[in-house]
Design a protein around this motif. Sequence first.
Motif, PDB file in Angstrom:
ATOM      1  N   GLU A   7       0.825  -1.207   0.000  1.00 20.71           N
ATOM      2  CA  GLU A   7       0.000   0.000   0.000  1.00 20.71           C
ATOM      3  C   GLU A   7       0.862   1.260   0.000  1.00 20.71           C
ATOM      4  O   GLU A   7       0.577   2.225  -0.713  1.00 20.71           O
ATOM      5  CB  GLU A   7      -0.926   0.000   1.211  1.00 20.71           C
ATOM      6  CG  GLU A   7      -1.797   1.230   1.297  1.00 20.71           C
ATOM      7  CD  GLU A   7      -3.132   0.991   1.964  1.00 20.71           C
ATOM      8  OE1 GLU A   7      -3.854   1.976   2.170  1.00 20.71           O
ATOM      9  OE2 GLU A   7      -3.464  -0.160   2.270  1.00 20.71           O
TER      10      GLU A   7
ATOM     11  N   ARG B  50      -7.826  -0.064  -3.117  1.00 20.26           N
ATOM     12  CA  ARG B  50      -7.735   1.359  -2.743  1.00 20.26           C
ATOM     13  C   ARG B  50      -6.894   2.159  -3.730  1.00 20.26           C
ATOM     14  O   ARG B  50      -7.122   3.360  -3.916  1.00 20.26           O
ATOM     15  CB  ARG B  50      -7.168   1.491  -1.327  1.00 20.26           C
ATOM     16  CG  ARG B  50      -8.136   1.059  -0.246  1.00 20.26           C
ATOM     17  CD  ARG B  50      -7.622   1.400   1.130  1.00 20.26           C
ATOM     18  NE  ARG B  50      -6.569   0.497   1.574  1.00 20.26           N
ATOM     19  CZ  ARG B  50      -6.784  -0.649   2.222  1.00 20.26           C
ATOM     20  NH1 ARG B  50      -8.020  -1.033   2.484  1.00 20.26           N
ATOM     21  NH2 ARG B  50      -5.783  -1.407   2.619  1.00 20.26           N
ATOM     22  N   TYR B  51      -5.917   1.505  -4.323  1.00 18.37           N
ATOM     23  CA  TYR B  51      -5.034   2.171  -5.285  1.00 18.37           C
ATOM     24  C   TYR B  51      -5.035   1.346  -6.577  1.00 18.37           C
ATOM     25  O   TYR B  51      -4.189   0.477  -6.758  1.00 18.37           O
ATOM     26  CB  TYR B  51      -3.611   2.282  -4.725  1.00 18.37           C
ATOM     27  CG  TYR B  51      -3.504   3.166  -3.517  1.00 18.37           C
ATOM     28  CD1 TYR B  51      -3.295   4.537  -3.644  1.00 18.37           C
ATOM     29  CD2 TYR B  51      -3.624   2.632  -2.236  1.00 18.37           C
ATOM     30  CE1 TYR B  51      -3.196   5.353  -2.533  1.00 18.37           C
ATOM     31  CE2 TYR B  51      -3.523   3.435  -1.113  1.00 18.37           C
ATOM     32  CZ  TYR B  51      -3.315   4.794  -1.265  1.00 18.37           C
ATOM     33  OH  TYR B  51      -3.222   5.608  -0.162  1.00 18.37           O
TER      34      TYR B  51
END
Length: 253
Positions: free
Chosen positions: A148, A194-195
């Motif tokens: 992340e 999320r990304y």
Amino acid sequence: MPKSAQCLRFAAVGDTHVTKDSAGQLRAFFKQASEAADALLLCGDLTDYGTADEAKVLADELGGVSIPMVAVLGNHDYESGTPEVVTEILTEAGVRVLDGEACEIEGVGIAGTKGFAGGFGRASLGAWGEAAIKSFVQEALHEAMKLESALAKLRTPRRIALLHYSPIAGTVQGEPAEIFPFLGSSRLEEPLLRYPVDAVFHGHAHRGTPEARTISGVPVFNVARPLLLRTRPDQPAFKLFELPMDAENDRGG
């Protein structure tokens, strides 16, 4: 093959498991990948026991590669307890080894980390009970956090995630169900949601499935060399992935 202004070609492979006796066996293979692509992605288990001697053989085999090389290590590269030695030798050979870091090649961002095990979905191991179990799960969480962090650093319109362990169950299908928990972890998929990225590459599951998708539809490629040799015997044992350079194109094209 000449470079294209419209796309960037990546040759991805993992699980080369180089030994001291591998000298001369992979040089032509890597040169072929170099001629077919604009960058080479190496998805861990590059050596068999993670020794300096094996890493030196691998570095020599990569000597004919004339394109950028980016790698993550795998569990076999940790076997001798000196992954930093493997990393140092490969770095000296021109390989960018990622461990929770990111880099950029011609406008495409690459985030990489080894990853870890723990299982998928409802079958994921929870941090409950003995200290050893909690430590095991913490390692999986730590690797997910490294992924992340690397993804969060990227500001490029096109992005790739590079792993050794799988972030989804789809690409380990074909392996014995009993060892699924040791082939990857859904915790690695969470940062990918999320990304968003254009593609994910991993190795490790030699008897898995070449391609599947995350919950959000991102293609995940299992590029373990033994798997590619078995499932595509008439093609070179690397995955050639073309990424359009037009940032307006749909992600994952």
